[in-house]
Design a protein around this motif. Structure first.
Motif, short mmCIF file in Angstrom:
data_model
loop_
_atom_site.label_atom_id
_atom_site.label_comp_id
_atom_site.label_asym_id
_atom_site.label_seq_id
_atom_site.Cartn_x
_atom_site.Cartn_y
_atom_site.Cartn_z
N VAL A 100 -40.00 -8.81 -20.80
CA VAL A 100 -40.79 -7.91 -19.93
C VAL A 100 -42.05 -8.66 -19.52
CG1 VAL A 100 -41.90 -5.66 -19.72
CG2 VAL A 100 -39.91 -5.93 -21.21
N LYS A 101 -42.25 -8.79 -18.21
CA LYS A 101 -43.38 -9.56 -17.71
C LYS A 101 -44.69 -8.81 -18.00
CE LYS A 101 -44.49 -12.47 -13.85
NZ LYS A 101 -44.37 -12.80 -12.47
N ILE A 102 -45.65 -9.53 -18.55
CA ILE A 102 -46.92 -8.91 -18.93
C ILE A 102 -47.99 -9.13 -17.86
CG2 ILE A 102 -48.78 -8.93 -20.66
CD1 ILE A 102 -46.23 -7.91 -21.88
N HIS A 103 -48.04 -10.36 -17.37
CA HIS A 103 -49.09 -10.68 -16.39
C HIS A 103 -48.51 -10.60 -14.98
CE1 HIS A 103 -50.60 -12.50 -20.12
NE2 HIS A 103 -51.76 -12.09 -19.66
N ARG A 104 -48.83 -9.52 -14.31
CA ARG A 104 -48.37 -9.34 -12.93
C ARG A 104 -49.57 -9.28 -12.01
NH1 ARG A 104 -43.22 -7.98 -11.92
NH2 ARG A 104 -41.96 -7.40 -13.72
N LEU A 105 -49.61 -10.19 -11.06
CA LEU A 105 -50.72 -10.15 -10.11
C LEU A 105 -50.29 -9.37 -8.88
CD1 LEU A 105 -52.03 -13.81 -10.29
CD2 LEU A 105 -53.24 -11.76 -10.99
N PRO A 106 -51.22 -8.68 -8.25
CA PRO A 106 -50.85 -7.96 -7.03
C PRO A 106 -50.34 -8.93 -5.96
CG PRO A 106 -53.06 -7.37 -7.75
CD PRO A 106 -52.64 -8.52 -8.58
N ASP A 107 -49.56 -8.40 -5.06
CA ASP A 107 -48.94 -9.18 -3.99
C ASP A 107 -49.99 -9.91 -3.13
OD1 ASP A 107 -46.93 -9.91 -2.06
OD2 ASP A 107 -47.66 -8.27 -0.80
N PHE A 111 -52.66 -17.05 -6.63
CA PHE A 111 -53.09 -17.67 -7.88
C PHE A 111 -52.29 -18.94 -8.12
CE2 PHE A 111 -52.75 -18.58 -12.36
CZ PHE A 111 -54.08 -18.56 -12.74
N SER A 112 -52.96 -19.99 -8.52
CA SER A 112 -52.27 -21.23 -8.80
C SER A 112 -52.60 -21.69 -10.21
CB SER A 112 -52.69 -22.28 -7.78
OG SER A 112 -52.41 -23.56 -8.27
N HIS A 113 -51.58 -21.84 -11.05
CA HIS A 113 -51.81 -22.35 -12.40
C HIS A 113 -52.36 -23.78 -12.34
CE1 HIS A 113 -49.61 -19.01 -14.33
NE2 HIS A 113 -50.26 -19.40 -15.40
N ARG A 114 -51.80 -24.58 -11.40
CA ARG A 114 -52.24 -25.98 -11.31
C ARG A 114 -53.75 -26.05 -11.07
NH1 ARG A 114 -50.49 -30.76 -7.09
NH2 ARG A 114 -51.28 -29.36 -5.51
N ARG A 115 -54.22 -25.18 -10.17
CA ARG A 115 -55.65 -25.19 -9.83
C ARG A 115 -56.51 -24.91 -11.06
NH1 ARG A 115 -58.34 -21.76 -5.06
NH2 ARG A 115 -56.81 -20.21 -5.60
N CYS A 166 -58.88 -16.49 -3.06
CA CYS A 166 -57.90 -15.80 -3.91
C CYS A 166 -57.08 -14.74 -3.17
CB CYS A 166 -58.59 -15.11 -5.07
SG CYS A 166 -59.56 -16.23 -6.08
N HIS A 167 -57.66 -14.17 -2.12
CA HIS A 167 -56.92 -13.12 -1.40
C HIS A 167 -56.06 -13.73 -0.32
CE1 HIS A 167 -58.47 -9.33 -3.01
NE2 HIS A 167 -59.52 -10.05 -3.35
N LYS A 168 -54.83 -13.23 -0.23
CA LYS A 168 -53.94 -13.77 0.80
C LYS A 168 -53.37 -12.65 1.66
CE LYS A 168 -49.87 -13.65 -2.17
NZ LYS A 168 -48.70 -14.28 -2.67
N HIS B 138 -39.26 -14.26 2.39
CA HIS B 138 -40.72 -14.20 2.55
C HIS B 138 -41.41 -15.42 1.94
CE1 HIS B 138 -41.03 -9.57 3.06
NE2 HIS B 138 -40.69 -10.20 4.16
N ASN B 139 -42.50 -15.81 2.58
CA ASN B 139 -43.32 -16.88 2.03
C ASN B 139 -44.17 -16.28 0.89
OD1 ASN B 139 -45.10 -18.90 1.52
ND2 ASN B 139 -45.88 -19.08 3.62
N PRO B 140 -44.00 -16.77 -0.34
CA PRO B 140 -44.76 -16.17 -1.44
C PRO B 140 -46.27 -16.43 -1.37
CG PRO B 140 -43.55 -18.10 -2.19
CD PRO B 140 -43.13 -17.85 -0.78
N ASP B 141 -46.68 -17.37 -0.53
CA ASP B 141 -48.12 -17.66 -0.42
C ASP B 141 -48.86 -16.70 0.50
OD1 ASP B 141 -47.77 -19.79 -2.10
OD2 ASP B 141 -47.52 -21.25 -0.49
N VAL B 142 -48.11 -15.82 1.14
CA VAL B 142 -48.73 -14.88 2.09
C VAL B 142 -48.26 -13.48 1.71
CG1 VAL B 142 -48.98 -14.28 4.53
CG2 VAL B 142 -48.65 -16.65 3.89
N SER B 143 -49.18 -12.51 1.74
CA SER B 143 -48.79 -11.15 1.37
C SER B 143 -48.11 -10.45 2.55
CB SER B 143 -50.01 -10.36 0.93
OG SER B 143 -50.89 -10.21 2.01
N VAL B 144 -47.46 -9.34 2.24
CA VAL B 144 -46.89 -8.50 3.30
C VAL B 144 -47.88 -7.36 3.50
CG1 VAL B 144 -44.99 -6.96 3.91
CG2 VAL B 144 -44.53 -9.12 2.73
N ARG B 145 -48.38 -7.23 4.70
CA ARG B 145 -49.41 -6.23 4.95
C ARG B 145 -48.82 -4.83 5.02
NH1 ARG B 145 -48.86 -11.26 6.15
NH2 ARG B 145 -48.11 -10.66 8.18
N PRO B 146 -49.38 -3.90 4.29
CA PRO B 146 -48.82 -2.55 4.31
C PRO B 146 -49.25 -1.74 5.54
CG PRO B 146 -50.70 -2.64 2.84
CD PRO B 146 -50.54 -4.03 3.41
#
Lengths: 168, 233
Positions: A100-107, A111-115, A166-168, B138-146
């Motif tokens: 069960v995944k514990i760390h879920r980031l919003p869509d 986030f980059s682990h490498r960074r 951080c926001h995409k 979908h490109n995982p680096d870009v969100s899907v806008r609601p």
């Protein structure tokens, strides 16, 4: 005067009560993992986090080992334990361990682990807590991963606080 | 600090719309329906405007790709009541989707019609071959806008994060051009578009943006766009 003091005490008690209650209500619920996984036992074998979580140093996402890899290691150990048998059975049936995944980031978060791991040289435990001494399965986030915490850390380490970082 | 900008050579643009398709794929833009199109609600972060001149048989069509102009003096950011849209230090006009309240002030303030409101929940068609839905691509680096938020071209800012990360891992500074390239520029088969730091001497964008052919859309408005066009002929 006495009445005012009485109301103040009632107010203080209510505030603390509501705080405690909301902390309890909104606290992350523990999840049940399919295996009694013991991090401490595995790390004792002188493995680094990267041994089981590949990609944490070079990719955005860190992985978990496939059940085949678990089975391979446990087979070489030659110990007949219920967990080993369970892993072998899953591997034979071509199914993955349903962690069960514990760390879920919003869509909307990039986030980059490498960074963080390779470029900023952060220790894994800064976000994931001390897994080296963890003997029970991870059933909730040990440390809260919140925007407040991210921004505080970015400020402290003079990393970018631009929203687009951080926001995409 | 770089000041990212784009130059589009209208002499080279053939109007093929490869930039539009590349942008659509890169940024998870929703495929529009016929009804949405009829109501003018299709979302295209870069749209190719056709300008037809003359009468048959002496007809000439000009094409003009229009992405967000990433203005230095953006009219859209000034009207946002929640600072969901702002210009960052590198000149990119950003839109922070979880912050957007969908008031559409910025959509109306943009003189270039480059901001788009999501009128409905995004939906991707199922595969006709029994496979996964197209949303699997979908490109995982870009969100899907609601539904309920405004979206716009970001100059593919997610690519900038990756380019900077790559440069840092190679222990070198980010190059003024070449490291960070938006999807539309990369896809243009006619090489009509170029991208880079406008303030860095020697880059193609800085030189072309100062060429005698260079102009910007509706310069009289004073928005100071960072997308330059080169006139034809």
């Amino acid at each position: 005067m006495r009445t005012t003091a009485k109301y103040l005490i009632i107010g203080a008690v209510l505030t603390v009560g509501i705080q405690q209650l909301s902390a309890h209500v909104f606290a992350p619920r523990p999840v049940r993992q399919p295996f009694e996984f013991n991090h401490a036992k595995h790390i004792k074998k002188d493995w680094t986090c990267l041994a089981c979580h590949p990609g944490a140093d070079a990719q955005s996402v860190a992985g978990v080992p496939s059940v085949q890899e678990c089975a391979e290691c446990h087979k070489s150990e030659g110990v007949d334990k219920p967990a080993t048998r369970k892993v072998a059975a899953l591997a034979a049936s071509d199914k993955e361990i349903p962690w069960v995944k514990i760390h879920r980031l919003p869509d909307y978060i990039y986030f980059s682990h490498r960074r963080h791991v390779t470029l900023a040289k952060l220790d894994c435990k800064e976000c994931h807590g001390d897994m080296k001494s963890r003997t029970t399965p991870v059933d909730r986030q040990v440390l809260p991963i919140s925007m407040k915490r991210c921004v505080e850390c970015h400020k402290m380490k003079h990393a970018s606080t631009d929203c687009l970082a951080c926001h995409k | 600090m770089p000041r990212w900008g784009m130059v589009i050579d209208l002499d080279k643009c053939t109007g093929c719309q490869a930039c539009t398709v590349a942008c659509q794929t890169e940024n998870n833009l929703r495929p529009g329906s016929v009804e949405e199109s009829q109501r003018g609600r299709i979302i295209e972060w870069i749209h190719v405007l056709p300008v037809v001149e003359g009468e048959y048989p002496h007809v000439k069509t000009r094409y003009m790709p229009v992405p967000c102009q990433h203005c230095d003096n953006p009219p859209c950011t000034r009207v946002c009541p929640v600072r969901a849209t702002y210009k960052n230090d590198e000149g990119i006009v950003a839109q922070i989707y979880p912050r957007c309240i969908g008031c559409r002030y910025c959509v109306n303030a943009c003189p270039y019609t480059c901001k788009f409101f999501n009128w409905s929940q995004p939906d991707w068609p199922e595969s006709t071959h029994g496979g996964k839905s197209l949303s699997a691509a979908h490109n995982p680096d870009v969100s899907v806008r609601p539904v309920g938020v405004t979206e716009k071209c970001s100059f593919c800012s997610h690519r900038l994060i990756k380019a900077r990360e790559q440069a840092k891992s190679e222990e070198r500074p980010l190059r003024s051009e070449g490291d960070f390239v938006p999807a539309c520029v990369e896809a243009c088969p006619a090489e009509a578009m170029c991208f880079g730091d406008l303030d860095s001497p020697g880059t193609a964008v800085s030189e072309l943006s100062r060429s005698h052919r260079a102009f910007r859309l509706q310069e009289e408005l004073g928005a100071e766009p960072k997308v330059y066009y080169l006139t034809e002929g």
